[in-house]
Design a protein around this motif. Structure first.
Motif, PDB file in Angstrom:
ATOM      1  N   ILE A   1       0.832  -1.347   0.038  1.00  0.00           N
ATOM      2  CA  ILE A   1       0.052   0.051  -0.059  1.00  0.00           C
ATOM      3  C   ILE A   1       0.777   1.172  -0.049  1.00  0.00           C
ATOM      4  CG2 ILE A   1      -1.526   1.402   1.250  1.00  0.00           C
ATOM      5  CD1 ILE A   1      -2.829  -1.292   2.153  1.00  0.00           C
ATOM      6  N   ALA A   2       1.884   1.272   0.718  1.00  0.00           N
ATOM      7  CA  ALA A   2       2.713   2.582   0.774  1.00  0.00           C
ATOM      8  C   ALA A   2       3.777   2.389  -0.322  1.00  0.00           C
ATOM      9  CB  ALA A   2       3.848   2.205   2.083  1.00  0.00           C
ATOM     10  N   ALA A   3       3.941   1.446  -0.933  1.00  0.00           N
ATOM     11  CA  ALA A   3       4.615   1.678  -2.515  1.00  0.00           C
ATOM     12  C   ALA A   3       3.607   2.340  -3.415  1.00  0.00           C
ATOM     13  CB  ALA A   3       5.224   0.182  -2.745  1.00  0.00           C
ATOM     14  N   ALA A   4       2.426   1.588  -3.467  1.00  0.00           N
ATOM     15  CA  ALA A   4       1.548   2.208  -4.371  1.00  0.00           C
ATOM     16  C   ALA A   4       1.105   3.754  -4.200  1.00  0.00           C
ATOM     17  CB  ALA A   4      -0.021   1.559  -4.172  1.00  0.00           C
ATOM     18  N   ALA A   5       1.238   4.045  -3.045  1.00  0.00           N
ATOM     19  CA  ALA A   5       0.925   5.513  -2.580  1.00  0.00           C
ATOM     20  C   ALA A   5       2.020   6.296  -3.091  1.00  0.00           C
ATOM     21  CB  ALA A   5       0.704   5.529  -1.032  1.00  0.00           C
ATOM     22  N   LEU A   6       3.163   5.914  -2.994  1.00  0.00           N
ATOM     23  CA  LEU A   6       4.406   6.584  -3.070  1.00  0.00           C
ATOM     24  C   LEU A   6       4.643   6.730  -4.946  1.00  0.00           C
ATOM     25  CD1 LEU A   6       7.116   7.960  -3.085  1.00  0.00           C
ATOM     26  CD2 LEU A   6       8.142   5.831  -2.488  1.00  0.00           C
ATOM     27  N   LEU A   7       4.425   5.608  -5.599  1.00  0.00           N
ATOM     28  CA  LEU A   7       4.403   5.662  -7.119  1.00  0.00           C
ATOM     29  C   LEU A   7       3.249   6.529  -7.480  1.00  0.00           C
ATOM     30  CD1 LEU A   7       4.889   1.846  -7.482  1.00  0.00           C
ATOM     31  CD2 LEU A   7       6.526   3.675  -8.239  1.00  0.00           C
ATOM     32  N   ASP A   8       2.080   6.452  -7.108  1.00  0.00           N
ATOM     33  CA  ASP A   8       0.987   7.310  -7.438  1.00  0.00           C
ATOM     34  C   ASP A   8       1.596   8.760  -7.468  1.00  0.00           C
ATOM     35  OD1 ASP A   8      -0.568   5.344  -8.450  1.00  0.00           O
ATOM     36  OD2 ASP A   8      -1.980   5.264  -6.664  1.00  0.00           O
ATOM     37  N   THR A   9       1.816   9.088  -6.043  1.00  0.00           N
ATOM     38  CA  THR A   9       2.599  10.320  -5.658  1.00  0.00           C
ATOM     39  C   THR A   9       3.438  10.992  -6.760  1.00  0.00           C
ATOM     40  OG1 THR A   9       1.791  10.227  -3.151  1.00  0.00           O
ATOM     41  CG2 THR A   9       3.461  11.940  -3.898  1.00  0.00           C
ATOM     42  N   LEU A  10       4.391   9.983  -7.088  1.00  0.00           N
ATOM     43  CA  LEU A  10       5.618  10.377  -8.057  1.00  0.00           C
ATOM     44  C   LEU A  10       4.934  10.756  -9.553  1.00  0.00           C
ATOM     45  CD1 LEU A  10       8.281   7.956  -7.218  1.00  0.00           C
ATOM     46  CD2 LEU A  10       8.225  10.345  -6.492  1.00  0.00           C
ATOM     47  N   ASP A  11       3.900  10.023  -9.826  1.00  0.00           N
ATOM     48  CA  ASP A  11       3.185  10.116 -11.057  1.00  0.00           C
ATOM     49  C   ASP A  11       2.588  11.526 -11.017  1.00  0.00           C
ATOM     50  OD1 ASP A  11       3.905   8.123 -12.229  1.00  0.00           O
ATOM     51  OD2 ASP A  11       1.932   6.777 -12.054  1.00  0.00           O
ATOM     52  N   ALA A  12       1.903  11.982  -9.923  1.00  0.00           N
ATOM     53  CA  ALA A  12       1.478  13.322  -9.888  1.00  0.00           C
ATOM     54  C   ALA A  12       2.241  14.382  -9.996  1.00  0.00           C
ATOM     55  CB  ALA A  12       0.411  13.286  -8.492  1.00  0.00           C
ATOM     56  N   ALA A  13       3.354  14.192  -9.115  1.00  0.00           N
ATOM     57  CA  ALA A  13       4.439  15.164  -9.121  1.00  0.00           C
ATOM     58  C   ALA A  13       4.990  15.440 -10.273  1.00  0.00           C
ATOM     59  CB  ALA A  13       5.640  14.705  -8.008  1.00  0.00           C
ATOM     60  N   ALA A  14       5.246  14.219 -11.312  1.00  0.00           N
ATOM     61  CA  ALA A  14       5.606  14.603 -12.498  1.00  0.00           C
ATOM     62  C   ALA A  14       5.019  15.232 -13.482  1.00  0.00           C
ATOM     63  CB  ALA A  14       5.991  13.167 -13.295  1.00  0.00           C
ATOM     64  N   GLY A  15       3.590  15.511 -13.073  1.00  0.00           N
ATOM     65  CA  GLY A  15       2.740  16.168 -14.004  1.00  0.00           C
ATOM     66  C   GLY A  15       2.451  17.697 -13.536  1.00  0.00           C
ATOM     67  N   VAL A  16       3.531  18.256 -12.764  1.00  0.00           N
ATOM     68  CA  VAL A  16       3.631  19.491 -12.161  1.00  0.00           C
ATOM     69  C   VAL A  16       4.717  20.014 -12.907  1.00  0.00           C
ATOM     70  CG1 VAL A  16       3.673  21.118 -10.243  1.00  0.00           C
ATOM     71  CG2 VAL A  16       2.631  18.962 -10.192  1.00  0.00           C
ATOM     72  N   PRO A  17       4.529  21.459 -13.661  1.00  0.00           N
ATOM     73  CA  PRO A  17       5.787  22.002 -14.393  1.00  0.00           C
ATOM     74  C   PRO A  17       7.054  22.111 -13.473  1.00  0.00           C
ATOM     75  CG  PRO A  17       3.814  22.870 -15.027  1.00  0.00           C
ATOM     76  CD  PRO A  17       3.393  22.093 -13.747  1.00  0.00           C
ATOM     77  N   GLY A  18       8.062  21.810 -14.027  1.00  0.00           N
ATOM     78  CA  GLY A  18       9.135  22.023 -13.198  1.00  0.00           C
ATOM     79  C   GLY A  18       9.901  20.408 -13.017  1.00  0.00           C
ATOM     80  N   GLY A  19      10.886  20.544 -11.959  1.00  0.00           N
ATOM     81  CA  GLY A  19      11.604  18.989 -11.726  1.00  0.00           C
ATOM     82  C   GLY A  19      10.971  18.644 -10.283  1.00  0.00           C
ATOM     83  N   THR A  20      11.087  17.166 -10.183  1.00  0.00           N
ATOM     84  CA  THR A  20      10.820  16.432  -8.940  1.00  0.00           C
ATOM     85  C   THR A  20      12.071  16.289  -8.228  1.00  0.00           C
ATOM     86  OG1 THR A  20       8.862  15.570  -9.920  1.00  0.00           O
ATOM     87  CG2 THR A  20       9.605  14.521  -8.131  1.00  0.00           C
ATOM     88  N   VAL A  21      12.046  16.360  -6.991  1.00  0.00           N
ATOM     89  CA  VAL A  21      13.270  15.713  -6.101  1.00  0.00           C
ATOM     90  C   VAL A  21      12.629  14.978  -4.907  1.00  0.00           C
ATOM     91  CG1 VAL A  21      15.060  16.579  -4.461  1.00  0.00           C
ATOM     92  CG2 VAL A  21      14.686  17.861  -6.489  1.00  0.00           C
ATOM     93  N   VAL A  22      13.239  13.806  -4.777  1.00  0.00           N
ATOM     94  CA  VAL A  22      12.580  12.786  -3.915  1.00  0.00           C
ATOM     95  C   VAL A  22      13.814  12.839  -2.772  1.00  0.00           C
ATOM     96  CG1 VAL A  22      11.818  10.497  -3.245  1.00  0.00           C
ATOM     97  CG2 VAL A  22      11.445  11.616  -5.730  1.00  0.00           C
ATOM     98  N   ALA A  23      13.389  13.071  -1.596  1.00  0.00           N
ATOM     99  CA  ALA A  23      14.454  13.050  -0.339  1.00  0.00           C
ATOM    100  C   ALA A  23      13.564  11.671   0.353  1.00  0.00           C
ATOM    101  CB  ALA A  23      13.956  14.152   0.711  1.00  0.00           C
ATOM    102  N   ILE A  24      14.478  10.871   0.377  1.00  0.00           N
ATOM    103  CA  ILE A  24      13.982   9.298   0.708  1.00  0.00           C
ATOM    104  C   ILE A  24      15.129   8.861   1.801  1.00  0.00           C
ATOM    105  CG2 ILE A  24      15.606   8.302  -1.141  1.00  0.00           C
ATOM    106  CD1 ILE A  24      12.887   6.527  -1.334  1.00  0.00           C
ATOM    107  N   THR A  25      14.521   7.930   2.745  1.00  0.00           N
ATOM    108  CA  THR A  25      15.305   7.294   3.651  1.00  0.00           C
ATOM    109  C   THR A  25      14.726   5.801   3.629  1.00  0.00           C
ATOM    110  OG1 THR A  25      15.849   7.249   6.112  1.00  0.00           O
ATOM    111  CG2 THR A  25      13.467   7.640   5.630  1.00  0.00           C
ATOM    112  N   GLY A  26      15.473   4.901   3.858  1.00  0.00           N
ATOM    113  CA  GLY A  26      15.366   3.486   3.855  1.00  0.00           C
ATOM    114  C   GLY A  26      16.179   2.627   3.116  1.00  0.00           C
ATOM    115  N   VAL A  27      15.842   1.371   2.970  1.00  0.00           N
ATOM    116  CA  VAL A  27      16.867   0.635   2.142  1.00  0.00           C
ATOM    117  C   VAL A  27      15.902   0.264   0.776  1.00  0.00           C
ATOM    118  CG1 VAL A  27      18.156  -1.564   1.787  1.00  0.00           C
ATOM    119  CG2 VAL A  27      18.001  -0.472   3.967  1.00  0.00           C
TER     120      VAL A  27
END
Length: 235
Positions: free
Chosen positions: A38-64
């Protein structure tokens, strides 16, 4: 999307969806593997939404990331974004660092930060938040969450995120305290529509119904197909 939307750097604050490390409040009824899905799906959907906003995306991530559910798909999606490791002890420090790192990668741009708990935040909605940030006299936008926190933060000056380093998080007044800290720093803040953060199983089902056909809705339906009435499981 309207041409009036400011070009922003969309900052996604994320945690690698590793079983047993994310969305543990979904267990039970979900297993650790399902919760991470569920978390992975939420993150992937969020990344898709972010990619649709004009400009770049930066992902600040933690974990393996290599131990994450859907690790290969996540790696593929991250390849198209700037990726930085979260740094700082408190969440407030990590938020400030994420905005600073995004500004270093994309100098001169406003930042618009979201997490991975609101997969219902579409590109259109994020674009409207960016548009509010471009209005005359507006320094920041803040989207409250229904649990008392907040789900989006936009800053025309990313360094202003430093005002949040000492704001306590995971409280029912975190959103109010965040708004007060921004205003105390001299910022004119506009609020945008509230969203529900996904922390519990009930919240997951509610949000999944808002985004039928999404990765998130499919993951929730898979996790909760047993033990939930058919009227409760998202289509």
């Amino acid at each position: 999307m309207s041409a009036a939307v400011t070009t922003v750097t969309t900052v996604v604050l994320a945690k690698a969806p590793v079983p047993g490390r994310v969305k543990t409040r979904l267990c039970p009824p979900a297993t650790a593997e399902q919760a991470a899905g569920i978390a992975a799906a939420a993150l992937l959907d969020t990344l898709d939404a972010a990619a649709g906003v004009p400009g770049g995306t930066v992902v600040a991530i933690t974990g393996v990331r290599g131990e994450a559910v859907h690790a290969a798909e996540l790696a593929d999606r991250l390849a198209g974004a700037g990726v930085v490791e979260q740094r700082g002890e408190s969440l407030g420090e990590r938020i400030a660092a994420a905005h600073a790192d995004a500004a270093a990668l994309h100098p001169g741009r406003p930042t618009l930060q979201v997490g991975m708990d609101t997969p219902q935040a579409s590109a259109e909605l994020l674009g409207r938040c960016a548009a509010r940030l471009s209005e005359p006299g507006v320094d920041a936008v803040l989207g409250p969450a229904t649990d008392g926190g907040w789900w989006v933060l936009g800053l025309n000056d990313p360094s202003a995120a430093a005002a949040l380093t000492d704001v306590p998080t995971s409280r029912d007044d975190t959103g109010d305290r965040t708004l007060a800290a921004l205003r105390a720093a001299g910022l004119h803040v506009e609020t945008v529509e509230p969203l529900t953060d996904v922390d519990t199983a009930d919240e997951a089902v509610v949000v999944a119904r808002e985004v039928p056909g999404s990765r998130f809705a499919a993951a929730v339906a898979d996790a909760f197909a047993e033990g939930w009435g058919p009227e409760e499981v998202p289509a």
